[in-house]
Design a protein around this motif. Structure first.
Motif, PDB file in Angstrom:
ATOM      1  N   ASP A 148       0.830  -1.203   0.000  1.00  0.00           N
ATOM      2  CA  ASP A 148       0.000   0.000   0.000  1.00  0.00           C
ATOM      3  C   ASP A 148       0.864   1.253   0.000  1.00  0.00           C
ATOM      4  O   ASP A 148       0.571   2.223  -0.714  1.00  0.00           O
ATOM      5  CB  ASP A 148      -0.959   0.002   1.189  1.00  0.00           C
ATOM      6  N   LYS A 185      -4.371  -5.216  -2.962  1.00  0.00           N
ATOM      7  CA  LYS A 185      -5.473  -5.466  -2.034  1.00  0.00           C
ATOM      8  C   LYS A 185      -5.310  -4.713  -0.724  1.00  0.00           C
ATOM      9  O   LYS A 185      -6.289  -4.562   0.030  1.00  0.00           O
ATOM     10  CB  LYS A 185      -5.573  -6.971  -1.766  1.00  0.00           C
ATOM     11  N   THR A 186      -4.093  -4.263  -0.452  1.00  0.00           N
ATOM     12  CA  THR A 186      -3.853  -3.523   0.788  1.00  0.00           C
ATOM     13  C   THR A 186      -4.325  -2.074   0.703  1.00  0.00           C
ATOM     14  O   THR A 186      -4.286  -1.353   1.697  1.00  0.00           O
ATOM     15  CB  THR A 186      -2.358  -3.542   1.128  1.00  0.00           C
ATOM     16  N   LYS A 201      -7.377   0.518   0.233  1.00  0.00           N
ATOM     17  CA  LYS A 201      -8.831   0.600   0.324  1.00  0.00           C
ATOM     18  C   LYS A 201      -9.271   1.989  -0.128  1.00  0.00           C
ATOM     19  O   LYS A 201      -8.504   2.948  -0.087  1.00  0.00           O
ATOM     20  CB  LYS A 201      -9.301   0.316   1.738  1.00  0.00           C
TER      21      LYS A 201
END
Length: 748
Positions: A493, A595-596, A598
């Motif tokens: 991220d 996926k980290t 959001k």
């Protein structure tokens, strides 16, 4: 002990020592023999591209008939002036060396001749021990018995090491001067003889001034020995030859750097690699290497400064998956692993902002005030003294704000910032632990900087760029293999948030010259000033496939060689990168969102009006929402702006029986107004602001007080905020409309 016993003891001890010495010398001399194949066999390194093509040039041995008299005499003058008079060991020179060694209690002083140097270069190592010197003497005498002087000097010139992977006078002539040996001038012959004593110091590719000084010494020695006339000397001293720029061979830089890396991996002297007959498989991709060579040598981009001195230029490209260096080109032969330069602004996304992203205290959309700031005596200025005022992190990076970068590092902590950089492979010294590091005062090498950016492109998995894929010995056995290691050093991220800002650099900032390529590129530029000129200019970045680093600079750091101030990271290095990246092969896709990451909605009203980054509440209308990317652990406070509407201010005043109520509140709100009074003033219901202000004029007599209820009409219902009461006011019964104009002016 009696005299007789003492004599017997000393005699016995002497016999033992003598016997030991005989055994030692017998073993020492019998363990080494002259090997004809080492003198004549050409053992060439084979350096292969990823496609299996040999990229190092073949340079065969020369014959005695090819050697110019000036070349032979130059080496004899400086290396062994009695070459044709001794039997391989120069007695006069040997006595001088022995005297020096005894005086200094060392074996540091050599008495080497051309013959003994040939033996050392082909049969022995560089260690300075009694054993090695005895072996060298034995083999030198054998050499002189078996070969003529002309044969010896021919073999000698064919095995000499000139640094940077250059072996023999044939290759040296080609690389240094782009000439055949037979075509060398007197000055160039002396130039070759000047290098071999210490290539790192006297190679014209590395230090031209040192080289010329040593070359001139060789010329003086040639004149002293009677090989050239005074006129020859004067003409040669005046000659300023041009060092070959290697345009005709796009692989020279790559080959030289590969040899350096191999020597480090194998812990082997560079010149010994040739005797091993190894095969080195590299990550070099032929098309990429040619494209890079063409870009660096583009005459429109090979910028000369005001003194007509060309800039030093280096470019390196790394595959994001294999971590292999797929292309490398340099106008200097210095190994890139040893070139340490100030990073300038290309360090900002890493040390300042990357660290802040990791700590979860900033996001690309976070507001930041960019203004002149004094940090306890350190007051950096933005380029051109231009300040952005309130902006966001993304724009601060895109425009390369200095103040914002320092402000962020001060907030995250200097030690934390440098620790973050170390995770990506950068190294720092004690003097780097200050706020100037936010602006790139610390030094980096090109491979480590490229590796740091490639690590970001790889979503936080460490990259250490390498030239070498595999090394095979003379029998085809693998003695080294590069293993790709997937070590996660920063969060995916965090890496993606950095990429978010670097995309803005290309779209709207200092790297916008890359925007014309019309595919996703993530980059940062940087410039290091030196007085009114520049010393370094960078363009570093990546796509989803590869990472790249382009550098223009002045390796000598001499004032006359500095870059003009129009050579910045955003100019020539970026244009050079654009030419290289214009190949359709490099067209890539936008980086995938990990996926980290959001997505959340933020409150645009708070961001635009109060410079607060707050998460939108359930009540925040679509009009005031914006979706942004945040890190996995980033915490953003929840906005109450639409959850509980608030009035900013209430002002009320009167003259006679005329009153005015002014309410300031966000223009997205409304308010319901009623009165608590004994006047005949009518109650008001609902009013909406214009330009965040409601102005209500009223008339009456007696006491009056207003009750104000702010509200917001959401999609589902009307949401009321805290009720506000105005100050009570008394209106007189005097009605004078002339007073109204005066009253109106008070509020205007």
């Amino acid at each position: 002990m009696s005299m007789k016993k003492a004599i017997i003891f000393l005699s016995t001890l002497g016999a033992i020592i003598a016997f030991a010495l005989i055994l030692y010398f017998t073993f020492t001399l019998s363990s080494i023999t002259l090997d004809k194949t080492k003198l004549y066999t050409e053992k060439e390194l084979s350096i292969l591209s990823v496609e299996g093509t040999k990229i190092n040039e073949e340079f065969g041995a020369i014959d005695y008939s090819d050697i110019p008299e000036n070349l032979k005499n130059a080496f004899i003058s400086v290396e062994d002036k009695r070459f044709y008079k001794h039997n391989g060991i120069d007695g006069i020179r040997l006595l001088g060396a022995i005297f020096y060694d005894l005086k200094t209690k060392s074996f540091a002083q050599g008495a080497s001749t051309i013959s003994s140097q040939l033996i050392k270069n082909t049969h022995l190592g560089n260690e300075k021990t009694i054993k090695r010197k005895i072996q060298e003497a034995k083999l030198t005498l054998e050499l002189e018995k078996k070969y003529t002087k002309n044969e010896i000097i021919t073999m000698y010139l064919n095995v000499l090491y000139f640094g940077n992977g250059i072996y023999g006078v044939n290759q040296a002539s080609k690389v240094f001067f782009d000439k055949n040996v037979s075509d060398l001038s007197l000055a160039q012959c002396a130039g070759l003889a000047a290098v071999v004593v210490a290539p790192a110091k006297y190679s014209p590719l590395l230090n031209y001034e040192n080289h010329v000084e040593r070359r001139n010494l060789v010329l003086f020695l040639m004149q002293k020995e009677g090989y050239i006339s005074q006129s020859d000397l004067d003409n040669a001293l005046a000659e300023s030859y041009t060092i070959s720029n290697k345009k005709n061979n796009p692989y020279v830089s790559y080959v030289s750097s590969t040899i350096y890396e191999a020597s480090q991996i194998l812990k082997l002297d560079e010149k010994k690699l040739k005797t091993k007959n190894y095969t080195i498989e590299t990550y070099c991709e032929i098309d990429e290497q040619k494209n890079l060579s063409q870009a660096i040598n583009n005459p429109d981009l090979a910028k000369e400064n005001h003194n007509h001195i060309p800039s030093d230029r280096i470019a390196m490209v790394c595959d994001n998956n294999s971590q292999g260096i797929s292309a490398y080109y340099s106008t200097t032969m210095i190994a890139p692993q040893t070139i340490s330069r100030q990073a300038g602004s290309v360090i900002k996304p890493i040390l300042s902002y990357g660290c802040a992203f990791e700590q979860g205290i900033l996001l690309p959309d976070s507001p930041i005030l960019d203004e002149y700031t004094n940090f306890s005596g350190y007051a950096p200025k933005n380029f051109g003294n231009n300040y952005l005022g309130w902006t966001n992190v993304r724009n601060a990076i895109a425009t390369s704000s200095n103040v914002s970068a320092v402000k962020v590092m001060e907030y995250t902590g200097i030690e934390n910032a440098l620790n973050f950089g170390e995770k990506l492979g950068l190294t720092f010294n004690k003097q780097d632990y200050n706020l100037t590091s936010a602006l790139g005062s610390s030094c980096v090498t090109i491979p480590t900087l490229l590796g740091a950016y490639s690590t970001i492109a790889r979503y936080g998995k460490l990259c250490k760029p390498t030239f070498i894929k595999r090394i095979l010995d003379q029998n085809g056995n693998t003695i080294y293999k590069h293993e790709v290691k997937e070590k996660q050093v920063i969060g995916s991220d965090v890496a993606y948030l950095i990429s978010d800002t670097l995309e803005a650099v290309v779209q709207n900032g200092t790297g916008k010259k890359l925007k014309a390529l019309n595919y996703p590129i993530y980059a940062k530029t940087g410039t290091v000033e030196n007085g009114k000129y520049n010393s370094d200019a960078w363009c570093v970045g990546y796509t989803d496939k590869l990472s790249f680093c382009f550098w223009y600079g002045n390796l000598t750091m001499k004032k006359e060689s500095m870059l003009d101030n129009n050579v910045t990271g955003g100019s020539y290095p970026t244009l050079c990168a654009r030419q290289f990246l214009s190949n359709n092969k490099f067209i890539g896709e936008k980086l995938e969102v990990p996926k980290t990451i959001k997505k959340i909605d933020i409150d645009l009203y708070e961001l635009n009006n109060n410079n607060n980054l707050l998460e939108a509440s359930e009540e925040t209308p679509l009009l005031y929402r914006k979706s942004i990317n945040v890190g996995f652990q980033t915490k953003i406070p929840l906005s109450n702006t639409f959850k509980c509407p608030k009035i900013s201010s209430v002002d009320i005043d009167s003259i006679g029986n005329i009153g005015k109520l002014i309410i300031t509140l966000p223009n997205c709100f409304g308010c319901e107004i009623s009165t608590v009074s004994d006047t005949n003033c009518e109650n008001c219901t609902t009013l909406y602001p214009k330009n965040s202000k409601i102005e209500y004029t009223f008339f009456g007599e007696g006491k009056i007080q207003f009750v104000i209820k702010p509200f917001f009409d959401s999609e589902k219902k009307r949401i009321y905020g805290k009720t506000v009461y105005s100050n009570p006011m008394y209106l007189s019964d005097r009605s004078n409309f002339d007073d109204f104009d005066i009253f109106q002016g008070l509020f205007d």
